[in-house]
Design a protein around this motif. Structure first.
Motif, PDB file in Angstrom:
ATOM      1  N   GLY A 646       0.553  -0.874   0.008  1.00 37.87           N
ATOM      2  CA  GLY A 646      -0.172  -0.116  -0.301  1.00 37.87           C
ATOM      3  C   GLY A 646       0.751   1.181  -0.238  1.00 37.87           C
ATOM      4  N   GLN A 647       1.985   1.537   0.500  1.00 44.51           N
ATOM      5  CA  GLN A 647       2.737   2.450   0.627  1.00 44.51           C
ATOM      6  C   GLN A 647       3.691   2.770  -0.746  1.00 44.51           C
ATOM      7  OE1 GLN A 647       5.670   0.901   3.916  1.00 44.51           O
ATOM      8  NE2 GLN A 647       4.770   2.568   4.501  1.00 44.51           N
ATOM      9  N   ARG A 648       3.137   1.892  -2.180  1.00 45.89           N
ATOM     10  CA  ARG A 648       3.603   2.197  -2.979  1.00 45.89           C
ATOM     11  C   ARG A 648       3.012   2.736  -3.849  1.00 45.89           C
ATOM     12  NH1 ARG A 648       7.522  -3.201  -3.332  1.00 45.89           N
ATOM     13  NH2 ARG A 648       7.026  -2.668  -5.468  1.00 45.89           N
ATOM     14  N   LEU A 649       1.222   2.598  -3.676  1.00 47.78           N
ATOM     15  CA  LEU A 649       0.364   2.522  -4.809  1.00 47.78           C
ATOM     16  C   LEU A 649      -0.334   4.257  -4.412  1.00 47.78           C
ATOM     17  CD1 LEU A 649      -2.194  -0.153  -3.531  1.00 47.78           C
ATOM     18  CD2 LEU A 649      -1.142   0.012  -5.885  1.00 47.78           C
ATOM     19  N   GLY A 650      -0.460   4.772  -5.488  1.00 47.27           N
ATOM     20  CA  GLY A 650      -0.649   6.406  -5.869  1.00 47.27           C
ATOM     21  C   GLY A 650      -1.977   6.994  -5.674  1.00 47.27           C
ATOM     22  N   ALA A 651      -2.321   8.032  -5.130  1.00 52.52           N
ATOM     23  CA  ALA A 651      -4.034   8.669  -5.579  1.00 52.52           C
ATOM     24  C   ALA A 651      -4.292   7.767  -7.516  1.00 52.52           C
ATOM     25  CB  ALA A 651      -3.536   9.872  -5.615  1.00 52.52           C
ATOM     26  N   GLY A 652      -5.465   7.167  -7.017  1.00 55.71           N
ATOM     27  CA  GLY A 652      -6.074   7.284  -8.549  1.00 55.71           C
ATOM     28  C   GLY A 652      -5.865   5.376  -8.945  1.00 55.71           C
ATOM     29  N   ASP A 653      -4.934   5.143  -8.135  1.00 56.59           N
ATOM     30  CA  ASP A 653      -4.787   3.985  -8.307  1.00 56.59           C
ATOM     31  C   ASP A 653      -5.638   3.457  -8.105  1.00 56.59           C
ATOM     32  OD1 ASP A 653      -2.255   4.114  -9.445  1.00 56.59           O
ATOM     33  OD2 ASP A 653      -1.194   3.039  -7.472  1.00 56.59           O
ATOM     34  N   LEU A 654      -6.039   1.875  -9.227  1.00 55.93           N
ATOM     35  CA  LEU A 654      -7.292   1.221  -9.238  1.00 55.93           C
ATOM     36  C   LEU A 654      -6.948  -0.600  -9.061  1.00 55.93           C
ATOM     37  CD1 LEU A 654     -10.372   0.516  -9.022  1.00 55.93           C
ATOM     38  CD2 LEU A 654     -10.410   0.777 -12.056  1.00 55.93           C
ATOM     39  N   LEU A 655      -7.404  -0.941  -8.406  1.00 58.50           N
ATOM     40  CA  LEU A 655      -7.365  -2.303  -8.751  1.00 58.50           C
ATOM     41  C   LEU A 655      -8.480  -3.703  -8.712  1.00 58.50           C
ATOM     42  CD1 LEU A 655      -3.926  -2.491  -6.066  1.00 58.50           C
ATOM     43  CD2 LEU A 655      -4.506  -2.939  -8.650  1.00 58.50           C
ATOM     44  N   ASP A 656      -8.689  -3.630  -9.169  1.00 56.58           N
ATOM     45  CA  ASP A 656     -10.096  -5.406  -9.233  1.00 56.58           C
ATOM     46  C   ASP A 656      -9.568  -6.332  -8.414  1.00 56.58           C
ATOM     47  OD1 ASP A 656     -11.790  -3.877 -11.057  1.00 56.58           O
ATOM     48  OD2 ASP A 656     -10.836  -5.166 -12.906  1.00 56.58           O
ATOM     49  N   TRP A 674     -15.578  -6.762  -5.789  1.00 53.15           N
ATOM     50  CA  TRP A 674     -15.025  -5.698  -5.979  1.00 53.15           C
ATOM     51  C   TRP A 674     -14.177  -5.226  -6.451  1.00 53.15           C
ATOM     52  CZ3 TRP A 674     -18.544  -2.926  -2.059  1.00 53.15           C
ATOM     53  CH2 TRP A 674     -19.262  -3.967  -1.584  1.00 53.15           C
ATOM     54  N   ARG A 675     -13.898  -4.136  -6.321  1.00 49.68           N
ATOM     55  CA  ARG A 675     -12.616  -3.288  -6.647  1.00 49.68           C
ATOM     56  C   ARG A 675     -12.067  -1.953  -5.371  1.00 49.68           C
ATOM     57  NH1 ARG A 675     -15.908  -1.468 -11.813  1.00 49.68           N
ATOM     58  NH2 ARG A 675     -14.152  -3.028 -12.625  1.00 49.68           N
ATOM     59  N   VAL A 676     -11.022  -1.979  -5.916  1.00 49.99           N
ATOM     60  CA  VAL A 676     -10.573  -1.082  -4.906  1.00 49.99           C
ATOM     61  C   VAL A 676     -10.038   0.130  -5.824  1.00 49.99           C
ATOM     62  CG1 VAL A 676      -8.664  -1.866  -4.865  1.00 49.99           C
ATOM     63  CG2 VAL A 676      -8.902  -0.494  -2.767  1.00 49.99           C
ATOM     64  N   ARG A 677      -9.949   2.152  -5.949  1.00 47.72           N
ATOM     65  CA  ARG A 677      -9.069   2.602  -5.403  1.00 47.72           C
ATOM     66  C   ARG A 677      -8.635   3.728  -4.537  1.00 47.72           C
ATOM     67  NH1 ARG A 677      -9.463   5.858 -10.687  1.00 47.72           N
ATOM     68  NH2 ARG A 677     -11.670   4.154 -11.063  1.00 47.72           N
ATOM     69  N   LEU A 678      -7.506   4.135  -4.896  1.00 51.12           N
ATOM     70  CA  LEU A 678      -6.797   5.012  -3.673  1.00 51.12           C
ATOM     71  C   LEU A 678      -6.879   6.312  -3.330  1.00 51.12           C
ATOM     72  CD1 LEU A 678      -5.272   5.270  -1.386  1.00 51.12           C
ATOM     73  CD2 LEU A 678      -3.469   5.742  -2.374  1.00 51.12           C
ATOM     74  N   HIS A 679      -7.379   7.294  -3.129  1.00 46.72           N
ATOM     75  CA  HIS A 679      -8.175   8.558  -2.827  1.00 46.72           C
ATOM     76  C   HIS A 679      -6.923   8.842  -2.199  1.00 46.72           C
ATOM     77  CE1 HIS A 679     -10.325  12.101  -2.267  1.00 46.72           C
ATOM     78  NE2 HIS A 679     -11.059  12.081  -2.957  1.00 46.72           N
ATOM     79  N   ALA A 680      -7.619  10.411  -2.760  1.00 48.05           N
ATOM     80  CA  ALA A 680      -6.723  11.522  -2.695  1.00 48.05           C
ATOM     81  C   ALA A 680      -5.710  12.065  -0.996  1.00 48.05           C
ATOM     82  CB  ALA A 680      -5.863  12.985  -3.489  1.00 48.05           C
TER      83      ALA A 680
END
Length: 691
Positions: A646-656, A674-680
């Motif tokens: 998670g520390q290497r994911l950025g805002a807007g990254d999307l994973l299914d 389900w899918r997940v997106r990291l918000h800013a």
């Protein structure tokens, strides 16, 4: 650099959130030390010092807000480890605590074998005094002070450490109760004294007496804890007054917390709604349910249109408490909950917990019984070698051995099916808890976002949402310390209450009611100003307990800052009718309404926390750290599932999904579909793939 420090002491871990004035927020966890909370705090401060590269004393000297949430009062009540307590009451009312208005808890009303609640005051220590105040405030029988002196002599001889005082109709005329309290404090200066008129000055004699008794029973325990914590922080270099978190969702000064120990019972989870509001604000959401799964318990709160439910006059752990509390549904369903098979051969999970010591089998601290955490390891959801960013080594084989020995072999099923069965059972318990705070109170969970708090919640959240019907799941990076973070966002909050029975007809004394509100508010505002808050930072909110004439129970109607007058009377009636219809599906607009109690909630704002934003992503696959076989189905079949850092994911990254995201202090399992997106803002937003 200045800091804000929030500390939330749970049953298994103690969480630390440090926010600085540059927008940086740091999260730390230490193993709780129930025998001495300062040990866990010292361990957490050592982590903070190492992270910042500064001595603890320097960090604490620059701390402008230091607030603590604690389970000390809660644990003392659960374990019945309060102090020896006496009660002084009106003659003839010595048994009201045991009569309990003839009430039995839900689910046991017709169970003749259900044991009575354990009394916090033994029968021979419930002592009467001759006096009688009538409902209109007139004195029928003067106070016999010799009875008070005799009671105090008995308490001294019996070694009583705390005394509760609660007299009949003291809310109509408090002269006698104030005099009794004065005499007890004079004759027993070393004893903690709790007056019902001071702790809960509202209608209902049983509720007032029970609240005063619980406050007395816990008061010396909390005082010893607070004294120890205060001294520890002073020795470490804190210069500001240490504050403590209350069950009403706000902070309080030390002396207030000591005198109102009953307000500390639900201290920990009460800050979750404020943290939830912070999580939802950037996403434009006002309806949310927070769920906090730690090592020992699972706590649920509901907020609708930005307002969190408040409870008064409820049975908590079988004891009636009148003081306002954030409405928290608490279950014995945490990561340490133990799986066991009953006499009928049925698998159960909890409420017994392995706690911090010895902990789950995989922690390698002497635990041998299978827990929910062990099941999550076997299912592949948790890293099989370490947790907490590598600071906690675990043994996956020990988890598998415990489940095989205690569950799989006795039931004649595979290890994977046993682990998934444990996972499903604890999930079902949590879903039932969510239903109680939503569906059973007239709310559709599909209209709410589900917010994960606590270190273990992310492992279960999408499965819970799937079952309960929530369409949006939010897991902030601070999830495992969300309640500690919520403390930093909260206000100082004091409640002032009064009994004001009045029918809203042509004879209603509206001017007198407005004057009573004004007096209550002035008292609380003065208390906050004496603590250094400016008047511009103090906010007042009013509420009234109302009912239709002839009803037994009342509803608490939020008035905001509405003034009481003939011009606003129609709006007040309408608010009550609307609330009654929401709660009970009907209202009676033509029926006469009466007021029972009034309350002023006065809050002092301590400033905002503005954490930084997550940098934009775009290279999500570069954050992939590996893959593991995981079990998502009841048949025990395994699915090869990617794992991301998670520390290497950025805002807007999307994973299914299915996918697992590992943060330093929490792990998020995104189930298939389900899918997940990291918000800013630092929140993982999880939605259905078909949405």
């Amino acid at each position: 650099m200045s800091y804000r420090l929030g500390v939330d002491a749970g049953g298994t871990f103690t969480d630390f959130v440090l926010a600085d004035d540059q927008g940086q927020v740091h999260l730390f966890k230490a193993t709780s030390t129930p025998e001495d909370g300062t040990q866990a705090i010292a361990a957490g401060l050592a982590q903070i010092s190492e992270k910042l590269g500064r001595p603890v004393a320097d960090i604490l000297a620059d701390t402008t807000l230091c607030v603590n949430g604690t389970t000390v009062a809660l644990n003392a009540l659960i374990q019945h480890k309060g102090v020896k307590t006496g009660l002084i009451c009106t003659a003839g009312h010595e048994d009201s605590l045991e009569i309990r208005l003839g009430h039995k808890e839900e689910g046991y009303r017709y169970d003749a074998d259900y044991p009575p609640a354990r009394q916090l005051v033994e029968r021979h220590l419930r002592l009467p005094v001759r006096e009688r105040v009538l409902a209109d405030g007139s004195i029928r029988t003067p106070l016999n002070e010799d009875d008070v002196r005799a009671a105090c002599e008995t308490f001294r001889r019996e070694g009583v450490q705390a005394v509760a005082v609660s007299l009949l109709w003291s809310v109509a005329n408090g002269q006698h109760e104030r005099r009794v309290t004065e005499l007890v404090r004079e004759l027993l200066p070393e004893v903690y004294v709790s007056s019902g008129l001071e702790v809960f000055p509202q209608m209902r004699e049983y509720t007032r007496t029970s609240t005063a008794v619980v406050n007395a029973y816990l008061g010396p325990v909390l005082k010893a804890y607070v004294d120890r914590i205060d001294q520890f922080y002073r020795d470490q270099g804190v210069r500001v007054p240490v504050r403590y978190f209350q069950s009403n969702g706000g902070m309080a000064a030390r002396d207030v917390m000591v005198s109102r120990a009953v307000n500390a019972i639900n201290s920990g989870p009460a800050s979750a709604p404020r943290a939830g509001a912070w999580v939802c604000e950037p996403l434009g959401l006002a309806n949310y349910i927070t769920v906090d799964m730690g090592g020992t318990s699972f706590d649920i709160t509901l907020t609708h249109q930005g307002r969190t439910n408040i409870s008064k006059d409820i049975d908590f752990l079988r004891y009636r408490i009148g003081s306002p509390m954030i409405q928290v549904e608490t279950l014995g369903a945490g990561g340490g909950s133990i799986a066991w098979i009953d006499a009928l051969g049925v698998l159960n999970v909890g409420p017994q917990s392995a706690g911090a010591q010895p902990g789950p089998a995989c922690y390698q601290r002497g635990g041998t019984l299978p827990t929910v955490t062990d099941a999550n390891v076997v299912l592949g959801y948790l890293n099989p070698t370490h947790l907490l960013g590598g600071r906690l080594e675990i043994d996956a084989s020990a988890a598998a051995d415990a489940i095989t020995r205690e569950v799989a072999q006795p039931l004649g099923i595979s290890l994977e099916r046993a682990a998934h069965g444990m996972y499903s059972i604890v999930n079902n318990s949590m879903v039932n808890g969510i239903r109680r705070v939503s569906i059973e109170r007239g709310y559709d969970p599909r209209d709410f976002a589900l917010i994960g708090a606590g270190g273990a919640t992310g492992l279960h959240l999408t499965a819970l949402a799937q079952e309960i019907g929530c369409r949006t799941v939010l897991v902030p990076k601070l999830a495992s310390g969300l309640c500690a973070f919520g403390q930093l966002l909260s206000d100082i909050r004091y409640n002032r209450m009064a009994a004001t029975p009045m029918r809203l007809d042509e004879r209603a004394d509206l001017a007198g009611l407005e004057q009573r509100f004004t007096e209550l508010e002035a008292d609380a505002v003065q208390a906050l100003e004496s603590e250094g808050l400016a008047r511009k930072d103090i906010h007042v909110q009013r509420s009234m307990d109302m009912r239709y004439v002839g009803q037994v129970h009342e509803c608490t109607v939020d008035l905001g800052d509405l003034r009481i007058s003939a011009d606003t009377l129609g709006e007040i009636r309408q608010r009550f009718n609307d609330l009654h219809r929401q709660l009970f599906t009907y209202d009676e607009p033509d029926s006469l309404i009466e007021i029972v109690n009034i309350e002023a909630t006065v809050s002092g704002r301590t400033g905002a926390v503005q954490p930084g934003q997550i940098a934009a992503g775009g290279q999500a696959q570069s954050a992939r750290s590996g893959e593991r076989d995981m079990v998502f189905a009841g048949d025990g079949s395994r699915t090869r599932t990617p794992v991301y850092d998670g520390q290497r994911l950025g805002a807007g990254d999307l994973l299914d999904g299915p996918v697992v995201i590992e943060e330093p202090t929490t792990t998020i399992v995104v189930q298939p579909g389900w899918r997940v997106r990291l918000h800013a803002s630092g929140t993982y937003v999880i939605t259905r793939q078909d949405a």
